[in-house]
Design a protein around this motif. Structure first.
Motif, short mmCIF file in Angstrom:
data_model
loop_
_atom_site.label_atom_id
_atom_site.label_comp_id
_atom_site.label_asym_id
_atom_site.label_seq_id
_atom_site.Cartn_x
_atom_site.Cartn_y
_atom_site.Cartn_z
N ARG A 71 18.55 76.05 53.23
CA ARG A 71 17.91 76.15 54.54
C ARG A 71 19.00 76.25 55.60
NH1 ARG A 71 12.57 74.72 54.84
NH2 ARG A 71 12.79 75.88 56.76
N LEU A 72 18.61 76.57 56.84
CA LEU A 72 19.57 76.85 57.90
C LEU A 72 20.61 75.76 58.11
CD1 LEU A 72 20.57 78.79 60.06
CD2 LEU A 72 18.91 77.78 61.63
N ARG A 107 6.33 80.28 58.03
CA ARG A 107 7.28 79.87 59.06
C ARG A 107 8.56 79.27 58.50
NH1 ARG A 107 4.76 77.61 64.22
NH2 ARG A 107 6.48 76.20 63.89
N ALA A 108 8.92 79.66 57.30
CA ALA A 108 10.12 79.10 56.69
C ALA A 108 10.92 80.19 55.97
CB ALA A 108 9.74 78.00 55.69
N ILE A 153 12.32 84.42 37.31
CA ILE A 153 13.36 83.71 38.06
C ILE A 153 12.70 82.55 38.79
CG2 ILE A 153 14.99 83.85 39.95
CD1 ILE A 153 15.41 86.76 39.26
N ALA A 154 13.24 81.38 38.63
CA ALA A 154 12.73 80.19 39.32
C ALA A 154 13.46 80.06 40.65
CB ALA A 154 12.96 78.95 38.48
N VAL A 155 12.73 79.77 41.72
CA VAL A 155 13.33 79.55 43.03
C VAL A 155 13.12 78.10 43.39
CG1 VAL A 155 13.25 80.17 45.46
CG2 VAL A 155 12.92 81.92 43.74
N GLN A 156 14.18 77.49 43.88
CA GLN A 156 14.14 76.05 44.15
C GLN A 156 14.80 75.79 45.50
OE1 GLN A 156 16.18 74.13 40.97
NE2 GLN A 156 16.46 72.24 42.06
N VAL A 157 14.09 75.13 46.41
CA VAL A 157 14.65 74.76 47.70
C VAL A 157 15.22 73.35 47.55
CG1 VAL A 157 14.18 74.34 50.13
CG2 VAL A 157 12.98 76.17 48.92
N ILE A 158 16.53 73.22 47.84
CA ILE A 158 17.16 71.92 47.66
C ILE A 158 17.96 71.55 48.89
CG2 ILE A 158 17.26 71.99 45.15
CD1 ILE A 158 20.10 72.95 45.33
N GLU A 159 18.08 70.29 49.12
CA GLU A 159 18.85 69.76 50.24
C GLU A 159 20.29 69.52 49.78
OE1 GLU A 159 17.65 69.72 53.30
OE2 GLU A 159 15.81 70.50 52.43
N PRO A 160 21.22 69.35 50.71
CA PRO A 160 22.65 69.24 50.35
C PRO A 160 22.96 68.17 49.30
CG PRO A 160 22.43 69.58 52.70
CD PRO A 160 21.03 69.40 52.15
N ALA A 161 22.38 66.99 49.38
CA ALA A 161 22.70 65.92 48.42
C ALA A 161 22.25 66.32 47.02
CB ALA A 161 22.04 64.61 48.83
N THR A 162 21.10 66.93 46.91
CA THR A 162 20.60 67.39 45.63
C THR A 162 21.47 68.51 45.10
OG1 THR A 162 18.37 66.81 46.30
CG2 THR A 162 18.57 68.27 44.41
N MET A 208 23.64 88.77 60.97
CA MET A 208 22.58 89.38 60.17
C MET A 208 22.13 90.68 60.82
SD MET A 208 20.24 86.17 58.76
CE MET A 208 19.08 86.49 60.04
N ALA A 209 21.97 90.67 62.14
CA ALA A 209 21.55 91.88 62.86
C ALA A 209 22.60 92.99 62.75
CB ALA A 209 21.28 91.55 64.33
N GLU A 210 23.86 92.61 62.68
CA GLU A 210 24.96 93.57 62.52
C GLU A 210 25.08 94.06 61.08
OE1 GLU A 210 27.97 91.68 65.90
OE2 GLU A 210 28.28 91.20 63.79
N GLY A 211 24.41 93.37 60.16
CA GLY A 211 24.48 93.74 58.75
C GLY A 211 25.70 93.16 58.04
N THR A 212 26.32 92.14 58.63
CA THR A 212 27.53 91.56 58.04
C THR A 212 27.31 90.17 57.47
OG1 THR A 212 28.28 90.68 60.17
CG2 THR A 212 29.02 92.91 59.57
N PHE A 213 26.07 89.74 57.37
CA PHE A 213 25.76 88.41 56.82
C PHE A 213 24.49 88.54 56.00
CE2 PHE A 213 24.30 83.99 56.87
CZ PHE A 213 25.49 83.32 56.64
N PRO A 214 24.38 87.80 54.89
CA PRO A 214 23.18 87.90 54.05
C PRO A 214 21.91 87.57 54.83
CG PRO A 214 24.89 86.62 52.94
CD PRO A 214 25.36 86.86 54.35
N LYS A 215 20.86 88.31 54.51
CA LYS A 215 19.57 88.07 55.14
C LYS A 215 18.81 86.99 54.35
CE LYS A 215 18.91 92.54 57.35
NZ LYS A 215 19.95 92.28 58.26
N PRO A 216 18.00 86.21 55.05
CA PRO A 216 17.23 85.17 54.35
C PRO A 216 16.03 85.76 53.62
CG PRO A 216 16.64 85.19 56.66
CD PRO A 216 17.75 86.21 56.49
N ILE A 217 15.44 84.94 52.78
CA ILE A 217 14.18 85.31 52.13
C ILE A 217 13.08 84.45 52.74
CG2 ILE A 217 15.28 86.01 49.99
CD1 ILE A 217 14.27 83.32 48.79
N SER A 218 11.87 84.96 52.71
CA SER A 218 10.73 84.22 53.23
C SER A 218 10.29 83.17 52.22
CB SER A 218 9.57 85.17 53.51
OG SER A 218 8.43 84.45 53.91
N LEU A 219 10.08 81.96 52.72
CA LEU A 219 9.58 80.87 51.88
C LEU A 219 8.14 80.52 52.22
CD1 LEU A 219 12.71 78.54 52.03
CD2 LEU A 219 12.08 80.15 50.21
N GLY A 220 7.60 81.21 53.21
CA GLY A 220 6.25 80.95 53.68
C GLY A 220 6.09 81.56 55.05
#
Length: 93
Positions: free
Chosen positions: A31-32, A64-65, A1-10, A50-62
């Motif tokens: 991103r946030l 501090r990201a 699986i390829a993971v790609q970080v993209i900005e809104p315009a892209t 997220m703490a309540e378990g009602t929103f998807p949790k993020p994945i680590s990108l590094g």
């Protein structure tokens, strides 16, 4: 699986390519700022849910990201829309 970080315009360009029949097999990571924009929620509300378990949790990108899988955010939004529509229908009945 390829993971790609993209900005809104892209991301918008990729959505148009998909709509026009272009194949995009990469998983998109939001991103946030993009998650806040897509959901209309504030940073603190996102982390509270997220703490309540009602929103998807993020994945680590590094170290501090973090980022959110776009499909998970889309699924969460679709669920919120369905729940809202169901409440509206029950209220009208």
């Amino acid at each position: 699986i390829a993971v790609q970080v993209i900005e809104p315009a892209t991301r918008m360009r990729a959505m148009f390519q998909d709509a026009l029949g272009g194949a995009n097999m990469a998983t998109s990571i939001l991103r946030l700022p993009a998650v806040k924009s897509r959901t209309g929620l504030s940073r603190s509300t996102i982390y509270l849910r997220m703490a309540e378990g009602t929103f998807p949790k993020p994945i680590s990108l590094g170290d501090r990201a973090v980022g959110w899988v776009e499909e998970e955010i889309t699924d969460w939004l679709d669920g919120r829309i369905e729940a809202s529509r169901a409440r509206t229908k029950r209220a009208r009945s």
